[in-house]
Write a protein that holds these residues in place. Structure first.
Motif, PDB file in Angstrom:
ATOM      1  N   ILE A 179      44.444  -5.571  64.908  1.00  0.00           N
ATOM      2  CA  ILE A 179      44.790  -6.987  64.745  1.00  0.00           C
ATOM      3  C   ILE A 179      45.630  -7.490  65.926  1.00  0.00           C
ATOM      4  O   ILE A 179      45.435  -8.599  66.413  1.00  0.00           O
ATOM      5  CB  ILE A 179      45.546  -7.200  63.412  1.00  0.00           C
ATOM      6  N   ARG A 180      46.555  -6.650  66.380  1.00  0.00           N
ATOM      7  CA  ARG A 180      47.383  -7.104  67.499  1.00  0.00           C
ATOM      8  C   ARG A 180      46.648  -6.975  68.832  1.00  0.00           C
ATOM      9  O   ARG A 180      47.032  -7.577  69.829  1.00  0.00           O
ATOM     10  CB  ARG A 180      48.693  -6.306  67.557  1.00  0.00           C
ATOM     11  N   GLY A 181      45.572  -6.156  68.805  1.00  0.00           N
ATOM     12  CA  GLY A 181      44.878  -5.876  70.064  1.00  0.00           C
ATOM     13  C   GLY A 181      43.705  -6.796  70.347  1.00  0.00           C
ATOM     14  O   GLY A 181      43.069  -6.678  71.390  1.00  0.00           O
ATOM     15  N   THR A 182      43.386  -7.696  69.412  1.00  0.00           N
ATOM     16  CA  THR A 182      42.266  -8.616  69.639  1.00  0.00           C
ATOM     17  C   THR A 182      42.770 -10.055  69.480  1.00  0.00           C
ATOM     18  O   THR A 182      43.746 -10.296  68.776  1.00  0.00           O
ATOM     19  CB  THR A 182      41.123  -8.364  68.624  1.00  0.00           C
ATOM     20  N   PRO A 183      42.085 -11.000  70.121  1.00  0.00           N
ATOM     21  CA  PRO A 183      42.563 -12.385  70.034  1.00  0.00           C
ATOM     22  C   PRO A 183      42.430 -12.952  68.621  1.00  0.00           C
ATOM     23  O   PRO A 183      41.435 -12.674  67.932  1.00  0.00           O
ATOM     24  CB  PRO A 183      41.628 -13.142  70.985  1.00  0.00           C
ATOM     25  N   LEU A 184      43.409 -13.725  68.236  1.00  0.00           N
ATOM     26  CA  LEU A 184      43.373 -14.375  66.929  1.00  0.00           C
ATOM     27  C   LEU A 184      42.143 -15.280  66.809  1.00  0.00           C
ATOM     28  O   LEU A 184      41.527 -15.383  65.752  1.00  0.00           O
ATOM     29  CB  LEU A 184      44.674 -15.174  66.723  1.00  0.00           C
ATOM     30  N   MET A 185      41.753 -15.889  67.930  1.00  0.00           N
ATOM     31  CA  MET A 185      40.592 -16.788  67.901  1.00  0.00           C
ATOM     32  C   MET A 185      39.328 -16.026  67.503  1.00  0.00           C
ATOM     33  O   MET A 185      38.519 -16.494  66.708  1.00  0.00           O
ATOM     34  CB  MET A 185      40.404 -17.443  69.276  1.00  0.00           C
TER      35      MET A 185
END
Lengths: 229, 247
Positions: free
Chosen positions: A62-68
Motif C-alpha cells: 500500500i505504501r509502495g504504490t500510488p494511491l491513484m
C-alpha cells in the motif's frame, strides 16, 4: 472583471457542493483509518511471525504504490473479475470505492506512525505498571496511550493535512469533489465555459481548511505540553 | 517463619548464566542489601522476585506461600501473576514515574484502578505517604518539574501505596547526582526505622553497612559471601576484599 462577478455566485455554489464531498471523504477516511491503523500497527508488532509478516507485506504494497493506482484498481477490479459492479453505480458507488481506497491507504501510513509512537514509550513505563499490579489493558489505556498520543501528534498532523489535499485524487474515478467541480467550468457547466479561474480558486478552500487543521493541531500540542514524555 | 525464602534460583539468557543458584531467607522487618559489581546478577534477581523475569530453576516462597516454582510447568494466568507481584514493590533506578500524572495521581493510580479502598481513603493514605517522603508541597507538580531525588522519593511513595510486604530497590541512587543521593537514602533509612522489609541493590557501601541487617555479596551469579553488615569491615572471601578495595 464584470464577468467574474457575474460568474462568482454560480461558481461559489458549485464549489461549495464539491467541497462538501471533499470534506465527506476526508471525514470518513479519518473515521475508518484512525482505528484501522491501530489494528494494523498491533498486527505488524505481533509476536506471531506469520501475522506480522502478512501485515508488513500489506503495508509495503500500500505504501509502495500510488494511491491513484489503488483507487483505479479498487474501483474497476471487482467489475473486471466478477463482471459485476460491486460498488453500485453513480456518485454513491464512486464515493464508496474512494472511501475504501483512502481508508486502507491511510490506515497503513497511520499504522507506522502508531508503531513509532508505541515503541517510543520507554519500556520502563510498562514495567512500572506491571509491578504495581496493573493489567496489560490498564497499562495501555492509563499509562502508555497518552504518552503515545503526545509523540504522534506532529507526524499525525502532517499526514492528516496531506490527506486534505490527497482527496483530490478521487477525481480519477470521477468523484465530484471540489477540483472536479472547478474543472467543470472549463469544459462548460451551468452556462459558463472556458473559465479556468474556478479551478484555481479551489486552492482557497484547501488553504482555509488546512489552516484550520494547523490551528487545531497546534492547540492539541499545546494542551499536551504540560508533561514531558 | 521467614517472610521470604529464595531457593536455588537459576536464570540464563541464552548461553549467559546470570544466576547460578541463589539461596537466602529474609525475616519480617529485615533490611537486606545486595552488593556486587555490574553484571553479577543483582538486578536480574530483583526482577525474578517481581515476576518481571521467570527463573529457570528454583522457588520463591513468601510467608509460606510458594509464589514461584520453576518445577511447575504451567505458566500462571495474568490475573495470578498480578496477585503474586503485589507481594513485592519495586523502585527503579530510573524512577519510571508516569509523566502525564501529577505526584498525587502517580501515587493513587494503581490503588484506584485496583480498587484497594475508597477513593477518599486512597487519597488520604497517598497524601500521608507523600508527606512522609517530604514532598507535601509538590503534591500537584508533574514529574518533569521535579529533581531526580524528588522523583525517586515519589516513586518510593508510589510503591508504598500498594502496601507491599517486601519493598525492593534497584540501585535507587545510581541515576542521581551525589548531592541528591542523601535525600533518597534518608527516606529509605526512615522506612527501615519503621521496620519495612526491604531488599536494596546498591553501590552505596556506607549506607548498606548502616541500614542493613544482612548483606549479600554477589559475584558471577552466585552469592560469594553473606552475613551481618560487618562482613564489609572484615571480608572473608578474596572476591569481596577485591570488590571493596575498588571503592
Amino acid at each position: 472583471m464584470n464577468v467574474f462577478f457575474e460568474q462568482f455566485p454560480v461558481v461559489f455554489q458549485a464549489l461549495n457542493v464539491g467541497f462538501l464531498q471533499t470534506l465527506k471523504l476526508f471525514g470518513i477516511t479519518l473515521l475508518g483509518a484512525l482505528p484501522l491503523g491501530l489494528v494494523i500497527s498491533f498486527g505488524s508488532m505481533s509476536k506471531f511471525k506469520p501475522l506480522s509478516a502478512v501485515v508488513r507485506t500489506l503495508v509495503w504494497i500500500i505504501r509502495g504504490t500510488p494511491l491513484m493506482l489503488q483507487l483505479l484498481i479498487i474501483f474497476y477490479f471487482p467489475g473486471l473479475v466478477f463482471g459485476k459492479q460491486l460498488w453500485g453505480g453513480g456518485e454513491g458507488g464512486r464515493f464508496f470505492a474512494s472511501a475504501i481506497a483512502f481508508i486502507i491507504n491511510y490506515a497503513c501510513y497511520f499504522s507506522e506512525i502508531y508503531r513509532g509512537g508505541i515503541q517510543g514509550v520507554p519500556h520502563g513505563q510498562q514495567e512500572a505498571g506491571l509491578v504495581l499490579g496493573l493489567s496489560r489493558s490498564q497499562i495501555f489505556f492509563k499509562v502508555t496511550l497518552l504518552q503515545m498520543i503526545k509523540r504522534i501528534v506532529p507526524p499525525m498532523s502532517n499526514e492528516i493535512i496531506t490527506l486534505v489535499k490527497d482527496t483530490s485524487l478521487a477525481r480519477i474515478i470521477a468523484l465530484q469533489e471540489v477540483i472536479w467541480a472547478g474543472q467543470a467550468f472549463m469544459k462548460g457547466s451551468q452556462g459558463i465555459s472556458g473559465a479556468i479561474w474556478p479551478l484555481f480558486f479551489t486552492g482557497v478552500y484547501y488553504l482555509a481548511f488546512s489552516g484550520i487543521l494547523t490551528l487545531l493541531f497546534g492547540w492539541i500540542e499545546k494542551k499536551l505540553s504540560y508533561f514531558k514524555a | 517463619m521467614a517472610i521470604l525464602e529464595v531457593k536455588n534460583i537459576c536464570k540464563s539468557f541464552g548461553r549467559n548464566h546470570v544466576l547460578r543458584g541463589i539461596d537466602f531467607t529474609l525475616e519480617q522487618g529485615e533490611v537486606l542489601s545486595i552488593i556486587g559489581s555490574s553484571g553479577s546478577g543483582k538486578t536480574t534477581l530483583l526482577r525474578c522476585l517481581n515476576s518481571l523475569e521467570f527463573a529457570d530453576e528454583g522457588q520463591i516462597v513468601v510467608s509460606g506461600e510458594t509464589i514461584f516454582d520453576a518445577a511447575v510447568n504451567k505458566r500462571p494466568s495474568e490475573a495470578q501473576l498480578r496477585q503474586k507481584r503485589l507481594h513485592f514493590g519495586l523502585v527503579f533506578q530510573n524512577f519510571n514515574l508516569f509523566p502525564q500524572y501529577s505526584v498525587l495521581d502517580n501515587v493513587t493510580l494503581a490503588p484506584r484502578l485496583l480498587k484497594k479502598d475508597s477513593r477518599e481513603a486512597i487519597e488520604k493514605y497517598a497524601l500521608e505517604l507523600i508527606d512522609s517522603v517530604g514532598l507535601k508541597d509538590k503534591v500537584n507538580s508533574y514529574p518533569c518539574e521535579l529533581s531526580g531525588g524528588q522523583q525517586q522519593r515519589v516513586a518510593i511513595a508510589r510503591a508504598l501505596a500498594m502496601k507491599p510486604n517486601i519493598l525492593c530497590f534497584d540501585e535507587p541512587t545510581s541515576a542521581l547526582d551525589p548531592e541528591l543521593t542523601g535525600e533518597v537514602l534518608k527516606v529509605i533509612r526512615s522506612l527501615a526505622d519503621r521496620n519495612m522489609t526491604m531488599i536494596i541493590v546498591t553501590h552505596e557501601m556506607a549506607f548498606a553497612h548502616d541500614v542493613s541487617d544482612k548483606i549479600i555479596f554477589m559475584d558471577g551469579g552466585v552469592i560469594a559471601e553473606q552475613g551481618a553488615p560487618d562482613i564489609l569491615d572484615h571480608p572473608k572471601s578474596e572476591r569481596l576484599q577485591a570488590f571493596l578495595t575498588s571503592f
